[in-house]
Design an enzyme around this catalytic site. Structure first.
Site, PDB file in Angstrom:
ATOM      1  N   GLU A 176      50.990  38.330  70.136  1.00 36.48           N
ATOM      2  CA  GLU A 176      49.540  38.428  69.878  1.00 36.48           C
ATOM      3  C   GLU A 176      48.781  37.374  70.670  1.00 36.48           C
ATOM      4  O   GLU A 176      47.665  37.602  71.119  1.00 36.48           O
ATOM      5  CB  GLU A 176      49.278  38.312  68.369  1.00 36.48           C
ATOM      6  CG  GLU A 176      49.703  39.586  67.648  1.00 36.48           C
ATOM      7  CD  GLU A 176      50.068  39.397  66.183  1.00 36.48           C
ATOM      8  OE1 GLU A 176      49.766  38.336  65.609  1.00 36.48           O
ATOM      9  OE2 GLU A 176      50.685  40.326  65.622  1.00 36.48           O
ATOM     10  N   GLU A 190      61.115  39.791  69.617  1.00 31.99           N
ATOM     11  CA  GLU A 190      60.128  40.604  68.917  1.00 31.99           C
ATOM     12  C   GLU A 190      59.633  41.708  69.838  1.00 31.99           C
ATOM     13  O   GLU A 190      58.674  41.510  70.601  1.00 31.99           O
ATOM     14  CB  GLU A 190      58.936  39.731  68.501  1.00 31.99           C
ATOM     15  CG  GLU A 190      59.290  38.626  67.538  1.00 31.99           C
ATOM     16  CD  GLU A 190      58.114  38.304  66.629  1.00 31.99           C
ATOM     17  OE1 GLU A 190      58.281  38.474  65.415  1.00 31.99           O
ATOM     18  OE2 GLU A 190      57.048  37.934  67.117  1.00 31.99           O
ATOM     19  N   HIS A 246      53.859  33.901  70.852  1.00 32.24           N
ATOM     20  CA  HIS A 246      53.829  35.150  70.072  1.00 32.24           C
ATOM     21  C   HIS A 246      53.099  36.213  70.894  1.00 32.24           C
ATOM     22  O   HIS A 246      52.133  35.916  71.593  1.00 32.24           O
ATOM     23  CB  HIS A 246      53.124  34.915  68.734  1.00 32.24           C
ATOM     24  CG  HIS A 246      53.293  36.048  67.781  1.00 32.24           C
ATOM     25  ND1 HIS A 246      52.571  37.220  67.887  1.00 32.24           N
ATOM     26  CD2 HIS A 246      54.122  36.213  66.717  1.00 32.24           C
ATOM     27  CE1 HIS A 246      52.947  38.046  66.922  1.00 32.24           C
ATOM     28  NE2 HIS A 246      53.882  37.455  66.199  1.00 32.24           N
ATOM     29  N   SER A 260      58.360  44.302  61.979  1.00 35.10           N
ATOM     30  CA  SER A 260      58.408  45.142  60.788  1.00 35.10           C
ATOM     31  C   SER A 260      59.672  44.938  59.946  1.00 35.10           C
ATOM     32  O   SER A 260      60.257  45.902  59.447  1.00 35.10           O
ATOM     33  CB  SER A 260      58.232  46.610  61.169  1.00 35.10           C
ATOM     34  OG  SER A 260      56.985  46.802  61.809  1.00 35.10           O
ATOM     35  N   GLY A 277      56.240  39.026  59.529  1.00 33.66           N
ATOM     36  CA  GLY A 277      54.787  38.982  59.392  1.00 33.66           C
ATOM     37  C   GLY A 277      54.353  39.566  58.059  1.00 33.66           C
ATOM     38  O   GLY A 277      54.413  38.918  57.010  1.00 33.66           O
ATOM     39  N   GLY A 278      53.958  40.833  58.079  1.00 31.72           N
ATOM     40  CA  GLY A 278      53.398  41.489  56.901  1.00 31.72           C
ATOM     41  C   GLY A 278      54.194  41.298  55.614  1.00 31.72           C
ATOM     42  O   GLY A 278      53.620  40.996  54.563  1.00 31.72           O
ATOM     43  N   LYS A 337      50.177  34.636  60.091  1.00 30.47           N
ATOM     44  CA  LYS A 337      49.074  34.993  60.999  1.00 30.47           C
ATOM     45  C   LYS A 337      47.746  34.505  60.402  1.00 30.47           C
ATOM     46  O   LYS A 337      47.706  33.462  59.756  1.00 30.47           O
ATOM     47  CB  LYS A 337      49.055  36.496  61.269  1.00 30.47           C
ATOM     48  CG  LYS A 337      50.434  37.024  61.665  1.00 30.47           C
ATOM     49  CD  LYS A 337      50.387  38.404  62.219  1.00 30.47           C
ATOM     50  CE  LYS A 337      51.796  38.920  62.414  1.00 30.47           C
ATOM     51  NZ  LYS A 337      51.870  40.123  63.176  1.00 30.47           N
ATOM     52  N   ASN A 378      55.584  34.376  59.200  1.00 27.70           N
ATOM     53  CA  ASN A 378      54.413  34.161  60.043  1.00 27.70           C
ATOM     54  C   ASN A 378      53.229  34.814  59.338  1.00 27.70           C
ATOM     55  O   ASN A 378      53.091  36.027  59.356  1.00 27.70           O
ATOM     56  CB  ASN A 378      54.638  34.794  61.427  1.00 27.70           C
ATOM     57  CG  ASN A 378      53.397  34.714  62.296  1.00 27.70           C
ATOM     58  OD1 ASN A 378      52.475  33.960  62.005  1.00 27.70           O
ATOM     59  ND2 ASN A 378      53.376  35.491  63.376  1.00 27.70           N
ATOM     60  N   GLY A 416      54.111  44.832  63.384  1.00 33.66           N
ATOM     61  CA  GLY A 416      53.007  45.332  62.572  1.00 33.66           C
ATOM     62  C   GLY A 416      52.844  46.843  62.618  1.00 33.66           C
ATOM     63  O   GLY A 416      51.813  47.367  62.214  1.00 33.66           O
TER      64      GLY A 416
END
Ligand code: PEP
Length: 248
Positions: free
Chosen positions: A97, A164, A95, A209, A230-231, A11, A9, A170
């Site tokens: 967010e 999640e 999600h 994470s 993600g990251g 983002k 993802n 994150g």
């Protein structure tokens, strides 16, 4: 046997040239991976380019969101029809967010899931508790509500569930394998209660994470079928290592 599902993802990251750059270094490294669904969810502006570049590859394209109408006066929105048209196989829906910054409710999530399925796009349904909810002992209540409402009057066909925990997204604070397994087992049980033997078939992936350092210990868990990353998915090298997790 549930086939592992590892999704990136991105983002609100990467331009079109950044997308091309990632794909050109990523593809040669994963072309021999045949036993994992590898998924990339770039921002909307990179979707067409990614779909073209990945057309004859073993990498699947997903969107990070989708609207619940097919077409019309909905400025700024993108429909399932448009996603299916460019070969987008999944959309991430719900999600945290989007729930947090864009006020997406379980009802909206449910409408999006139904619309995506109608339009031939699978859904990666994200669910998970906040830190306060976990500390108050409400994790299972939250998961139950998000499953029941998110999947209201629909089935589990073409659905992947992403557990999640919001406190792990994150933050660098990953759920332990035990915490992940406990939540995944609960989700599977809940799907089983609602949809019978589908509980054993639905893929439940973990997000929060995930890194090259912790993917192996998470993938060992009986009910963890993959990851939403993600990251650590923004660098090809790091996402390659995650896709090539160790099978113990
Ligand atoms: C996510 O975006 O779904 C996510 C899990 O992000 P990160 O891996 O950066 O925690």
């Amino acid at each position: 046997m549930r086939r592992p599902f590892i999704a990136a993802n991105w983002k609100m990251n990467k331009t079109v040239s950044g997308t091309r750059e990632f794909i050109s270094s990523f593809i040669p490294e994963v072309k021999d991976v045949t036993d994992v669904d590898i998924v990339i969810a770039p921002p909307f502006t990179s979707l067409v380019v990614a779909a073209e570049e990945l057309k004859n590859s073993n990498v699947i394209i997903a969107a990070q969101d989708v609207f619940y109408e097919e077409k019309g006066a909905y400025t700024g929105e993108v429909s399932p029809l448009m996603l299916a048209d460019i070969g987008c196989r999944y959309a991430i829906i719900g999600h945290s967010e989007r729930r947090q910054y864009f006020d997406e409710t379980d009802e909206i999530v449910n409408r999006k899931i139904k619309a995506a399925k109608r339009g031939g796009v699978g859904a990666i349904l994200c669910i998970g508790e906040s830190l306060e909810e976990r500390e108050a002992g409400k994790t299972f209540d939250v998961l139950e509500r998000e499953i029941d409402k998110g999947l209201f009057e629909t089935d589990t066909g073409d659905i992947v569930i992403a557990y999640e925990p919001i406190w792990a997204i994150g933050t660098g604070k990953t759920a332990t394998p035990e915490q992940a397994q406990e939540a995944h087992a609960y989700i599977r049980e809940r799907i089983g209660v609602k949809y019978g033997n589908k509980g054993d078939e639905v893929r439940i992936i973990y997000g929060g994470s995930v890194t090259p350092e912790n993917i192996d210990s998470l993938m060992v868990c009986k009910d963890v079928d993959g990851a939403l990353v993600g990251g650590a998915s923004l660098k090809a090298e790091s996402f390659v290592r995650i896709v090539k997790f160790n099978r113990f």
